[in-house]
Design a protein around this motif. Structure first.
Motif, short mmCIF file in Angstrom:
data_model
loop_
_atom_site.label_atom_id
_atom_site.label_comp_id
_atom_site.label_asym_id
_atom_site.label_seq_id
_atom_site.Cartn_x
_atom_site.Cartn_y
_atom_site.Cartn_z
N PHE A 11 78.80 30.49 13.15
CA PHE A 11 78.88 31.23 14.59
C PHE A 11 79.39 32.68 13.22
CE2 PHE A 11 79.28 29.69 18.14
CZ PHE A 11 80.00 28.30 18.74
N CYS A 12 78.01 33.35 13.85
CA CYS A 12 78.27 34.93 13.58
C CYS A 12 78.94 35.71 14.23
CB CYS A 12 77.02 35.48 12.98
SG CYS A 12 77.10 37.38 11.77
N ALA A 13 80.00 36.96 14.13
CA ALA A 13 79.99 37.61 14.88
C ALA A 13 80.02 39.67 14.62
CB ALA A 13 81.79 36.81 15.04
N LEU A 14 80.79 40.70 15.45
CA LEU A 14 80.37 41.35 15.61
C LEU A 14 81.31 42.06 15.89
CD1 LEU A 14 78.92 44.71 14.73
CD2 LEU A 14 77.21 43.76 15.96
N GLY A 15 82.30 43.07 15.35
CA GLY A 15 82.98 43.23 16.43
C GLY A 15 84.17 44.64 15.26
N GLY A 16 85.16 45.18 16.51
CA GLY A 16 86.50 46.59 15.50
C GLY A 16 85.52 47.90 15.77
N GLY A 17 84.34 48.41 15.80
CA GLY A 17 83.72 49.29 15.98
C GLY A 17 84.76 50.17 17.06
N ARG A 18 84.46 51.13 16.38
CA ARG A 18 85.73 52.62 16.59
C ARG A 18 85.19 52.75 18.14
NH1 ARG A 18 89.30 51.80 13.10
NH2 ARG A 18 88.63 52.90 11.19
N THR A 19 83.91 53.24 18.62
CA THR A 19 83.42 52.87 19.73
C THR A 19 84.63 52.51 21.07
OG1 THR A 19 81.00 53.37 19.25
CG2 THR A 19 81.98 53.48 21.81
N THR A 20 84.49 51.08 20.95
CA THR A 20 84.83 50.25 21.63
C THR A 20 86.70 50.42 21.44
OG1 THR A 20 84.91 48.02 19.82
CG2 THR A 20 83.00 48.22 21.39
N ASN A 21 87.01 50.52 20.26
CA ASN A 21 88.20 49.84 19.95
C ASN A 21 89.53 49.08 20.34
OD1 ASN A 21 90.46 51.56 18.33
ND2 ASN A 21 90.81 52.79 19.76
N GLN A 51 94.68 44.11 13.12
CA GLN A 51 93.47 45.56 13.27
C GLN A 51 92.52 45.47 12.27
OE1 GLN A 51 95.58 49.07 13.81
NE2 GLN A 51 96.36 48.98 15.60
N SER A 52 92.95 44.54 11.17
CA SER A 52 91.57 44.97 10.76
C SER A 52 90.37 43.76 11.33
CB SER A 52 91.93 44.16 9.12
OG SER A 52 92.27 42.69 10.12
N GLY A 53 90.68 42.88 12.42
CA GLY A 53 89.14 42.67 13.58
C GLY A 53 89.79 41.30 12.91
N GLU A 54 89.80 39.76 12.11
CA GLU A 54 89.57 38.95 11.95
C GLU A 54 90.50 38.08 12.94
OE1 GLU A 54 90.15 39.87 9.49
OE2 GLU A 54 91.11 39.05 7.61
N GLN A 55 89.32 37.15 14.37
CA GLN A 55 90.28 36.24 14.86
C GLN A 55 90.63 35.31 14.36
OE1 GLN A 55 89.21 36.92 18.89
NE2 GLN A 55 88.85 39.21 18.79
N PHE A 56 92.19 34.51 14.51
CA PHE A 56 92.40 33.13 14.16
C PHE A 56 92.65 32.43 15.37
CE2 PHE A 56 92.80 34.46 9.62
CZ PHE A 56 92.77 35.50 9.37
N PHE A 57 92.35 31.21 15.05
CA PHE A 57 91.72 30.34 16.88
C PHE A 57 93.59 29.12 16.62
CE2 PHE A 57 88.33 32.02 19.16
CZ PHE A 57 87.51 33.27 18.21
N TYR A 106 89.18 46.32 19.72
CA TYR A 106 89.18 44.63 18.75
C TYR A 106 87.94 43.12 19.28
CZ TYR A 106 91.63 47.90 15.98
OH TYR A 106 92.03 49.36 15.21
N LYS A 107 87.19 43.34 20.00
CA LYS A 107 86.65 42.85 20.66
C LYS A 107 85.74 41.99 19.59
CE LYS A 107 86.35 44.16 24.01
NZ LYS A 107 85.19 43.94 25.64
N LEU A 108 85.24 40.35 20.11
CA LEU A 108 84.44 40.16 19.05
C LEU A 108 83.43 39.75 20.16
CD1 LEU A 108 86.00 38.35 15.95
CD2 LEU A 108 85.30 40.53 16.14
#
Lengths: 111, 117
Positions: free
Chosen positions: B91-101, A96-102, B103-105
């Protein structure tokens, strides 16, 4: 070994055939993802899953099917492969912390 | 919608030069995460760093450093004294926002760094 694995690593198939790409992770991550990577398009999300039996479409889902009967597995099926699906496919997982491992990727060629 | 822009498509430097990769993002979320990944010529995607939106401290890890500025929505990455082994797509990536909830990047298009000996 712990981690995320994909099989096969390389696959050549013909137009119209069904192909399944496998993804397995040993971290018990809730979230799993499938991406395709093509020159000029970067990484595009195909499907993702928040938990077993929960899947949702990403940016480019057409022509693909996923399932997730077990937390650790997330297979991606091309129901009838087309040349435009020639690509490198990456599976990923995350907590849930968000970082994805590929995973290491599967290079698929559709002739 | 979330968006990540990496304006630099390619950067070429000579070994030992510093190189800075720009990343600008857009999001409506007040809480989110930012990431950098490295993809060397061998093809695997390697996680480098995660930064929470509420933590604006810069971070240094060896020759790598990251500058997060919420005011300009930027999360830039600097490689100091570059080496040939740093040649990769980043690559730079953004994600984990409460709105989307979910965890897509959202990934940027990537910057190809070539370090010449």
């Amino acid at each position: 070994d712990a981690g995320i694995t994909q099989s096969p690593r390389y696959k050549i198939t013909e137009t119209g055939r069904q192909v399944t790409l496998m993804c397995h992770q040993t971290w018990s991550h809730s979230y799993m993802f499938w991406y395709r990577q093509d020159l000029g398009h970067g990484l595009r999300l195909i499907y993702y899953s928040a938990a077993a039996d929960i899947t949702d479409k990403g940016e480019v889902p057409d022509g693909y099917v996923v399932s997730r009967s077990k937390t650790e597995n997330f297979p991606l099926t091309l129901e009838s492969a087309t040349r435009s699906q020639t690509s490198v496919y990456f599976c990923a997982s995350s907590h849930q912390s968000g970082e994805q491992f590929f995973g290491p990727g599967t290079r698929l060629t559709v002739l | 919608a979330q968006k990540v822009t990496q304006a630099q498509t390619e950067i070429s430097v000579v070994e030992k030069e510093d190189v800075t990769l720009d990343c600008v993002y857009e999001t409506r979320d007040t809480t989110y995460y930012l990431f950098w990944y490295k993809q060397p010529p061998s093809g695997e995607l390697v996680f480098l760093i995660r930064r929470n939106s509420f933590d604006e401290q810069n971070e240094i890890s060896g020759r790598y450093s990251w500058n997060f500025q919420k005011s300009t929505s930027s999360f830039n990455f600097t490689i100091t004294a570059s080496q040939v082994v740093d040649s990769a797509v980043y690559f730079c990536a953004l994600g984990g926002g409460r709105t989307t909830n979910d965890y897509k990047l959202s990934f940027g298009a990537g910057t190809t760094v070539t370090v010449r000996a």
